[in-house]
Design a protein around this motif. Structure first.
Motif, short mmCIF file in Angstrom:
data_model
loop_
_atom_site.label_atom_id
_atom_site.label_comp_id
_atom_site.label_asym_id
_atom_site.label_seq_id
_atom_site.Cartn_x
_atom_site.Cartn_y
_atom_site.Cartn_z
N LEU A 108 0.46 -1.66 0.09
CA LEU A 108 0.08 0.24 0.01
C LEU A 108 0.71 1.10 -0.13
CD1 LEU A 108 -3.36 -0.23 2.02
CD2 LEU A 108 -1.19 2.39 2.13
N LEU A 109 2.06 1.09 0.92
CA LEU A 109 2.96 1.68 0.71
C LEU A 109 3.41 2.60 -0.47
CD1 LEU A 109 4.50 1.83 4.55
CD2 LEU A 109 2.07 2.71 3.40
N ILE A 110 3.94 1.29 -0.55
CA ILE A 110 4.74 1.88 -2.12
C ILE A 110 3.72 2.65 -3.31
CG2 ILE A 110 5.77 -0.03 -4.01
CD1 ILE A 110 7.39 -1.21 -2.02
N ASN A 111 2.68 1.18 -3.35
CA ASN A 111 1.92 2.24 -4.36
C ASN A 111 1.76 3.56 -4.46
OD1 ASN A 111 1.40 -0.35 -6.11
ND2 ASN A 111 0.34 -1.41 -4.55
N THR A 112 0.62 4.04 -3.02
CA THR A 112 0.84 5.55 -3.02
C THR A 112 2.17 6.39 -3.24
OG1 THR A 112 -0.18 4.94 -1.33
CG2 THR A 112 0.28 6.78 -1.24
N VAL A 113 3.01 6.06 -3.41
CA VAL A 113 4.64 6.98 -4.18
C VAL A 113 4.74 6.44 -5.33
CG1 VAL A 113 6.60 6.72 -4.33
CG2 VAL A 113 6.07 6.60 -1.63
N PHE A 114 3.91 5.47 -6.40
CA PHE A 114 4.19 5.00 -7.43
C PHE A 114 2.96 5.79 -7.78
CE2 PHE A 114 5.75 0.39 -7.99
CZ PHE A 114 6.96 0.86 -7.42
N GLU A 115 1.52 6.99 -7.43
CA GLU A 115 0.62 6.94 -8.19
C GLU A 115 1.10 8.44 -8.83
OE1 GLU A 115 -2.44 7.17 -5.29
OE2 GLU A 115 -2.83 4.87 -4.94
N GLU A 116 2.46 8.82 -6.87
CA GLU A 116 2.37 9.79 -7.26
C GLU A 116 3.55 9.87 -9.12
OE1 GLU A 116 0.85 12.90 -6.33
OE2 GLU A 116 -0.03 11.70 -5.62
N LEU A 117 4.42 9.48 -8.97
CA LEU A 117 4.88 8.94 -9.70
C LEU A 117 4.83 8.76 -11.34
CD1 LEU A 117 8.43 6.47 -8.02
CD2 LEU A 117 8.29 8.61 -8.99
N HIS A 118 3.20 7.78 -11.08
CA HIS A 118 2.50 8.10 -12.83
C HIS A 118 2.13 9.11 -12.28
CE1 HIS A 118 1.70 3.99 -10.75
NE2 HIS A 118 3.26 3.66 -11.69
N LYS A 119 1.75 9.87 -11.83
CA LYS A 119 1.51 11.73 -12.33
C LYS A 119 2.19 12.28 -12.83
CE LYS A 119 -1.44 12.12 -8.48
NZ LYS A 119 -1.97 13.36 -7.36
N GLU A 120 3.91 11.93 -12.91
CA GLU A 120 4.71 12.48 -13.63
C GLU A 120 5.49 11.75 -14.17
OE1 GLU A 120 5.64 15.65 -12.65
OE2 GLU A 120 3.94 16.01 -11.57
N GLY A 121 4.44 10.99 -15.24
CA GLY A 121 5.17 10.19 -16.36
C GLY A 121 6.34 9.15 -15.86
N ILE A 122 6.11 8.73 -15.02
CA ILE A 122 6.94 7.49 -14.58
C ILE A 122 6.69 6.62 -14.63
CG2 ILE A 122 8.99 7.48 -13.03
CD1 ILE A 122 9.44 10.23 -12.46
N GLU A 123 7.31 5.41 -15.11
CA GLU A 123 7.01 4.18 -15.26
C GLU A 123 7.43 3.18 -13.42
OE1 GLU A 123 7.91 0.00 -17.63
OE2 GLU A 123 8.28 2.13 -18.19
N THR A 124 6.50 2.52 -13.53
CA THR A 124 6.89 2.00 -12.05
C THR A 124 6.63 -0.12 -12.46
OG1 THR A 124 4.73 2.00 -11.11
CG2 THR A 124 6.31 3.32 -11.06
N GLU A 125 7.31 -0.18 -11.85
CA GLU A 125 6.98 -1.50 -11.68
C GLU A 125 6.90 -2.21 -10.12
OE1 GLU A 125 8.66 -6.52 -13.13
OE2 GLU A 125 9.49 -3.97 -13.66
N LEU A 126 6.26 -3.00 -9.42
CA LEU A 126 6.39 -3.25 -8.17
C LEU A 126 6.75 -4.85 -8.22
CD1 LEU A 126 5.73 -3.17 -4.97
CD2 LEU A 126 3.44 -3.75 -5.87
N ILE A 127 7.36 -5.37 -7.33
CA ILE A 127 8.13 -6.69 -7.17
C ILE A 127 8.08 -6.85 -5.64
CG2 ILE A 127 9.90 -8.90 -7.23
CD1 ILE A 127 11.05 -6.74 -8.93
N GLN A 128 7.57 -7.86 -6.11
CA GLN A 128 6.32 -8.58 -4.14
C GLN A 128 7.55 -10.27 -3.91
OE1 GLN A 128 2.67 -6.90 -2.76
NE2 GLN A 128 1.80 -7.42 -5.12
N LEU A 129 7.93 -9.76 -2.86
CA LEU A 129 8.51 -11.20 -2.41
C LEU A 129 7.70 -11.93 -1.46
CD1 LEU A 129 12.20 -10.40 -1.29
CD2 LEU A 129 11.30 -10.63 -3.56
N ALA A 130 6.73 -12.24 -1.40
CA ALA A 130 5.44 -12.60 -0.60
C ALA A 130 5.42 -14.20 -1.25
CB ALA A 130 4.35 -12.42 -0.64
N GLY A 131 5.57 -15.26 -0.64
CA GLY A 131 6.32 -16.60 -1.03
C GLY A 131 7.03 -17.12 -1.47
#
Length: 191
Positions: free
Chosen positions: A18-41
């Motif tokens: 949730l925290l990472i995606n909140t940061v990502f929302e602001e990056l998306h507004k500036e046209g910056i591509e993001t990728e989330l890698i989750q280590l769960a499991g």
């Protein structure tokens, strides 16, 4: 421009995501591509100090996801590390990842020089500063530019989704995203 986010929580899509995606929302507004890698499991094996990574630019072992994640980090312009707080520090997976990444980085200088980095932590009560500090040390020791916000990059929540109630923490994440976008764009000008 691209930012890789690494969520080391054992819970997929929990408070750390949730925290990472909140940061990502602001990056998306500036046209910056993001990728989330989750280590769960997943399990990230610790470094075995073989030093075989010297001159190779990555760990030679292929038991886990480390090599793939590390390659994405090398290609990215920015890195966002996220961990829940376990025993007043980062998760075991984040610790193992940072140890291996640090050795590969030390054996192959310059892999992360002038990239931007930021760290976030989700905590039930305490230990978030130590967790953020641990992740920031990786950035600082590899000549990265560390991005900050108006307060420490943490939010509080025990159960998945609880961090959504920490409005101050979420606003801090939004500001962190805006600051990271600014830093990335400033660095792009320098290239």
């Amino acid at each position: 421009m691209k930012v890789i986010g690494l969520n080391s929580s054992a819970r997929k899509d929990g408070n750390t995501a949730l925290l990472i995606n909140t940061v990502f929302e602001e990056l998306h507004k500036e046209g910056i591509e993001t990728e989330l890698i989750q280590l769960a499991g997943q399990v990230i094996e610790p470094c075995n100090a073989c030093w075989a990574c010297g001159g190779k630019g990555n760990c030679v072992h292929r038991k886990d996801m480390f090599r793939e994640i590390f390659e994405k980090m090398k290609e990215a312009d920015g890195i966002l590390l996220g961990s829940p707080v376990y025993s007043a520090n980062v998760s075991a997976n984040m610790q193992a990842f940072l140890e291996r990444a640090a050795v590969v980085g030390d054996m192959n200088p310059g892999l992360f020089t002038h990239k931007t980095g930021a760290a976030v932590a989700a905590a039930r009560r305490a230990g978030a500063l130590q967790a953020v500090d641990t992740m920031n040390h990786f950035f600082l020791n590899h000549e990265m530019l560390v991005v900050g916000s108006t307060y420490w990059n943490m939010a509080y929540g025990r159960l998945p989704g609880d961090a959504a109630q920490d409005q101050e923490g979420l606003e801090n994440m939004r500001n962190l995203g805006r600051n990271m976008a600014f830093a990335l764009k400033a660095m792009e000008i320098q290239k």
